[in-house]
Structures are given as C-alpha cells and as structure tokens.
Design an enzyme around this catalytic site. Structure first.
Site, PDB file in Angstrom:
ATOM      1  N   SER A  88       0.857  -1.411  -0.324  1.00 31.29           N
ATOM      2  CA  SER A  88       0.162  -0.028   0.043  1.00 31.29           C
ATOM      3  C   SER A  88       0.796   1.482   0.026  1.00 31.29           C
ATOM      4  O   SER A  88       1.991   1.190  -1.240  1.00 31.29           O
ATOM      5  CB  SER A  88      -1.134   0.212   1.621  1.00 31.29           C
ATOM      6  N   HIS A 238      -7.155  -5.945  -0.126  1.00 31.25           N
ATOM      7  CA  HIS A 238      -5.932  -4.986   0.256  1.00 31.25           C
ATOM      8  C   HIS A 238      -5.098  -5.470   1.192  1.00 31.25           C
ATOM      9  O   HIS A 238      -3.749  -5.908   1.093  1.00 31.25           O
ATOM     10  CB  HIS A 238      -6.886  -4.044   0.436  1.00 31.25           C
TER      11      HIS A 238
END
Length: 257
Positions: A88, A238
C-alpha cells in the site's frame, strides 16, 4: 535521523537483503508474516516509516522524504543493492526509492497499490482514530467499541489496534503520528514523482477483491515501470499478505529468486 528497523534472517554479508515497508497506520510488525517466510534465505530488514511505529516524528510526510529515509537506511547498513517489498503506502515508498536511485534496487515487489493518485478513502478511519484519542480509553476493547461506530470491519479495527500502546504515563495512545498523517493525507493519496521510466524488475501483486489496482491503471504502471509484471492473488483483498499468506509469500520468493 534513522528509521527504526529490525534485522533478521541470514547474515547481511552472506545473503541478499530484502527491505519490507508497511502501509499507512501500520508498523514493522505488519509484514512479519512475509519476513518469516524470507528469513531462511535472505537478510530481512523490517522498517517503521517516519511518523509510524517507533520511528521519529516529522512534520514533513511525502513520498520524496519517505523514500530518502529508506535510502539513508540502505547507506547506514552499507548495502550496495536491496530488494524492496512494500504494501500500500509502503509500496509507493518503494516505487519512489526506485525512481530516486534505481541502481540501489535489484528487484521491486509492490503489494496492491499503483503509481496513481487516489481519491480519499480513509475519512471514516481517521474519524474513528480521532475519537479514540479524545476518549482516552482504558483498554483496547474500549477503543474497539469506540471505533466500531465508524469502522464496521473487525479486521480493519484489529489491524489499527496493534498500534495502540501505553505511553510513559500509562495512557493508551496511537504509535503513529495521527495529526501529521491527517495534515499530510493529500500527499499520501497523491501519486509518486515519476520523472522517468524505471527499468528495475518489478512485480505488482493484486488482491482480486481489491480496487486499489484497476485495469485503467495499466498505462501508468507500464509507463513508470517498463519491466513490470502482475499477478492476481485469488480470494484476497487489499490486505492480501494477511488473507492469503502462502500464495503471497510464494509469489514473492519465486520472483526474487
């Protein structure tokens, strides 16, 4: 100032070094599941980014300065080349390092993020974190109840609570520097600086249930990283390394070997 880091695995002199870089609101513990898989074959360096974990606090927070922090650590450890793995926001930091000094990066692994500007998506999380700060909870379970009004996903709350710890006065507080993160949030969701095309071998790993890497991002990815390849991790979102650790670890090891 030097980032807080933890070194594990094989001795630095006898093995390639992999630097693991966590995401927003995280710490070096977040990528331990990857570190453990790499330790038998590599020298592993897990870092706390600035304003996170036990690293220093700073009013400046953008991808240029965060990437320079990593380069300063590489110099401190007297490393000529490293493999970078970032998740991320940490993936963007890793990409920016490669853009700043490609010669220092032998391979690059980016977990579920693209070199693009994103729309704000953490408003509810930031609101919940601020509520915890203003409520001075006595325990993590108290903080969890406070956050549940803004954050429905238990897994997200559990991830955030890992960074709630007692200070010197015995009070619970966030290890990350929430006011500075909130102040610089527009820079965190912004794109990295891509003045040229990076030629280092790059792997993008995407969770198939995540919307952080989309088909329309392909042109930006290839323009910035011409040797990029991509792999989709099925059944993951994610936080793909936490949801599908075996698939993610095998993909990383296969690529960097």
């Amino acid at each position: 100032m030097l980032l807080n880091f933890k070194q594990s695995g094989l001795e630095q002199s006898s093995a390639k070094t992999v630097i693991l870089i966590h995401g927003l609101f995280g710490s070096l513990e977040n990528l331990n599941i990857i570190a453990r898989a790499l330790e038998p074959q590599f020298n592993v360096v897990n870092v706390d980014l600035r304003n996170h974990g036990r690293s220093f606090k700073s009013d400046d927070m953008n991808y240029q300065v965060m990437a320079q922090d990593i380069l300063s650590l590489i110099d401190h450890l007297k490393l000529e080349q490293v493999i970078l793995v970032g998740h991320s926001m940490g993936g963007k930091v890793a990409m920016q390092v490669a853009m700043l000094d490609e010669q220092k990066v032998s391979k690059l692994v980016v977990l579920d993020i693209a070199p693009v500007q994103y729309h704000p998506r953490h408003d509810g999380i930031i609101a919940a974190l601020n509520k915890v700060t203003s409520s001075t909870p006595k325990s993590r379970s108290d903080a969890d109840k406070i956050m549940s009004n803004n954050i429905e996903e238990l897994g997200v709350r559990q991830f955030l609570l890992k960074s709630l710890a007692k200070n010197d006065n015995g009070e619970l507080e966030w290890r990350f520097n929430l006011p500075i993160i909130e102040k610089n949030y527009s820079k965190i969701i912004d794109n990295i600086d891509t003045p040229r095309t990076c030629l280092c071998d790059t792997l993008f790993l995407k969770g198939n249930n995540s919307d952080y890497i989309l088909p329309e991002h392909k042109n930006e990815i290839v323009s910035a990283f011409s040797k990029a390849r991509a792999k989709i991790i099925q059944g993951a979102g994610h936080w793909l390394h936490a949801e599908k650790p075996e698939a993610v670890n095998r993909s990383i090891i296969d690529f960097i070997q």
